[in-house]
Design an enzyme around this catalytic site. Structure first.
Site, short mmCIF file in Angstrom:
data_model
loop_
_atom_site.label_atom_id
_atom_site.label_comp_id
_atom_site.label_asym_id
_atom_site.label_seq_id
_atom_site.Cartn_x
_atom_site.Cartn_y
_atom_site.Cartn_z
N THR A 26 -3.68 0.65 2.71
CA THR A 26 -3.69 2.11 2.57
C THR A 26 -3.80 2.47 1.10
O THR A 26 -3.00 2.03 0.29
CB THR A 26 -2.41 2.70 3.18
OG1 THR A 26 -2.43 2.48 4.60
CG2 THR A 26 -2.31 4.18 2.91
N GLN A 102 -9.54 -1.13 10.92
CA GLN A 102 -8.19 -1.16 11.48
C GLN A 102 -7.89 0.22 12.03
O GLN A 102 -7.84 1.21 11.29
CB GLN A 102 -7.14 -1.53 10.43
CG GLN A 102 -5.77 -1.75 11.10
CD GLN A 102 -4.61 -1.81 10.14
OE1 GLN A 102 -4.32 -0.83 9.47
NE2 GLN A 102 -3.95 -2.94 10.08
N HIS A 177 -3.83 -1.89 14.99
CA HIS A 177 -2.61 -2.03 14.19
C HIS A 177 -1.42 -2.03 15.15
O HIS A 177 -0.94 -0.99 15.58
CB HIS A 177 -2.49 -0.88 13.19
CG HIS A 177 -1.58 -1.19 12.04
ND1 HIS A 177 -0.57 -2.14 12.12
CD2 HIS A 177 -1.50 -0.68 10.78
CE1 HIS A 177 0.08 -2.20 10.96
NE2 HIS A 177 -0.47 -1.33 10.14
N ASN A 180 4.24 -3.51 11.91
CA ASN A 180 4.89 -2.68 10.87
C ASN A 180 5.52 -1.40 11.38
O ASN A 180 5.65 -0.42 10.65
CB ASN A 180 3.89 -2.36 9.76
CG ASN A 180 3.46 -3.59 9.00
OD1 ASN A 180 3.97 -4.68 9.23
ND2 ASN A 180 2.50 -3.43 8.10
N TYR A 182 4.57 0.80 13.76
CA TYR A 182 3.76 1.93 14.22
C TYR A 182 3.74 1.96 15.75
O TYR A 182 4.48 1.25 16.39
CB TYR A 182 2.38 1.85 13.58
CG TYR A 182 2.45 1.93 12.07
CD1 TYR A 182 3.05 3.03 11.43
CD2 TYR A 182 1.99 0.89 11.26
CE1 TYR A 182 3.16 3.09 10.05
CE2 TYR A 182 2.09 0.95 9.88
CZ TYR A 182 2.68 2.05 9.28
OH TYR A 182 2.80 2.10 7.92
N ARG A 229 -3.21 -6.82 14.82
CA ARG A 229 -2.23 -7.24 13.81
C ARG A 229 -0.83 -7.12 14.40
O ARG A 229 -0.48 -6.08 14.98
CB ARG A 229 -2.34 -6.36 12.56
CG ARG A 229 -1.58 -6.92 11.36
CD ARG A 229 -1.68 -6.01 10.15
NE ARG A 229 -1.45 -6.75 8.92
CZ ARG A 229 -1.03 -6.20 7.78
NH1 ARG A 229 -0.80 -4.89 7.71
NH2 ARG A 229 -0.86 -6.94 6.71
N ASN A 237 9.59 0.05 8.61
CA ASN A 237 9.69 1.34 9.29
C ASN A 237 10.82 1.39 10.32
O ASN A 237 10.70 2.00 11.38
CB ASN A 237 8.35 1.71 9.92
CG ASN A 237 7.35 2.17 8.87
OD1 ASN A 237 7.68 2.96 7.99
ND2 ASN A 237 6.12 1.66 8.95
N GLY A 318 -3.50 -9.13 0.42
CA GLY A 318 -3.39 -7.70 0.25
C GLY A 318 -3.38 -7.26 -1.19
O GLY A 318 -4.41 -6.90 -1.76
#
Length: 363
Positions: A26, A102, A177, A180, A182, A229, A237, A318
């Site tokens: 991002t 993604q 995605h 993480n 989401y 992923r 999060n 990354g």
């Protein structure tokens, strides 16, 4: 001595020139005022510079306005966004690389300031302890609204539309995605999913949403162009699960049956310790017959060892790709790496985005 990391490979239906993957990053450089549209000259240049990767995974790209969790992130749900992505994918292909989109929905990890005033949605009304970064500054996340079954079906359709739009935009495939913290991850893990219907309770029920999304995008673009992923044990999060080996073990076995191209594993805590207990990545490597992409804190030496030994098929980088547009060349030569500047990770201009020097420029 040559290493497998730098050799060509096949990831599902996608032929790649090497096994170095650019992880999704991002960067908050989409045109928010115009409708979260990518495709500015600096966006094109950013991806073109990094097209030495065998595979580029795009920054997280929301499948609906309600799925947006960060300022100036691009979408993949409107015709204007599709047109914005086209010159980016063309530049990547002209430079010899492949790129997948993604696609994501952040679920509860957002704020009405980012979603046009709409309350965040989630499997259950469980408020995450996270901060949302909006034009109005940092704000605490609010209690999300639990999705109805009909709304869940609508979101599955949004993912399918996002996959179709990605192919229209010139992408070689998509990555879901599911990591993480989401939305897909929120359904999977019992820290966020408190439902008692067909989408909650048992492991099979909590995995239902993820697998319905996978089935929808596979039906749209083919299994060989679909990846996902996953981050089985990350606390990112504010998410956790009481038995990640059982949950993700079931999911991975089901994904293997569907023959998708790859699983991109965040090993350990996202951006943090790699040695968190709770999940056996070696088991996953054997259980899933598709491409295993490893991620999280890999150095050159770790990446070479992982691929040479067969522990992984490819390795995603990354932060190293933020600061080193010519990362593959640097890894091959064992050359020094530029240091990334976190102050410009999410700023909105060219600084810290397309001005990191390549080896040629540094020389």
């Amino acid at each position: 001595m040559t290493h497998k990391l730098f050799e060509p490979a096949r990831i599902g239906d996608i032929e790649v020139a090497n096994r170095v993957v650019m992880a999704p990053l991002t960067r908050s450089r989409a045109d928010e005022a115009a409708g979260d549209i990518p495709g500015s000259p600096m966006n094109i240049e950013y991806y073109r510079q990094r097209s030495n990767a065998g595979l580029i995974i795009s920054e997280g790209t929301q499948v609906s306005p309600v799925g947006k969790g960060y300022m100036a992130t691009p979408g993949i749900y409107s015709d204007a966004q599709v047109e914005g992505w086209k010159p980016i994918t063309q530049a990547v292909h002209e430079a010899g690389s492949k790129i997948v989109a993604q696609i994501w929905h952040v679920g509860r990890v957002t704020h009405p300031n980012l979603t046009g005033g709409v309350q965040p949605v989630a499997p259950s009304a469980v408020t995450p302890k996270v901060i949302a970064y909006t034009r109005a500054g940092k704000v605490e996340a609010l209690e999300p609204r639990a999705l109805s079954v009909a709304e869940i079906k609508d979101i599955v359709a949004e993912y399918r539309r996002g996959a179709a739009n990605a192919i229209r935009a010139g992408f070689d495939g998509i990555e879901l995605h599911g990591a993480n913290g989401y939305l897909i991850d929120q359904f999977l893990r019992d820290g966020a999913n408190k439902r008692s219907d067909e989408y909650g309770g048992s492991i099979e029920n909590r995995a239902r949403f993820a697998l319905e999304v996978v089935d929808a995008v596979v039906a749209e673009i083919g299994a060989g162009r679909v990846g996902i992923r996953l981050s089985p044990v990350t606390p990112a999060n504010d998410l956790a699960d009481s038995n990640p080996q059982a949950v993700f073990g079931y999911l991975i076995e089901e994904l293997d049956k569907r023959g998708i191209a790859f699983i991109h594993f965040v090993e350990g805590a996202t951006g943090g310790p790699r040695d968190l207990p709770g999940f056996d990545y070696g088991w996953a490597r054997k259980a899933f017959k598709g491409t295993y992409i490893a991620n999280n804190g890999y150095t050159r030496e770790m990446a070479i060892e992982a691929v040479d030994s067969g522990r992984a098929d490819a390795v995603a980088f990354g932060r190293a790709y933020i600061a080193n547009p010519d990362l593959v060349q640097r890894l091959k030569l064992n050359a020094p790496l530029n240091t990334p500047n976190p102050q410009t990770f999410y700023s909105h201009g060219e600084e810290g985005y397309i001005d990191y020097p390549s080896l040629d420029k540094a020389a």
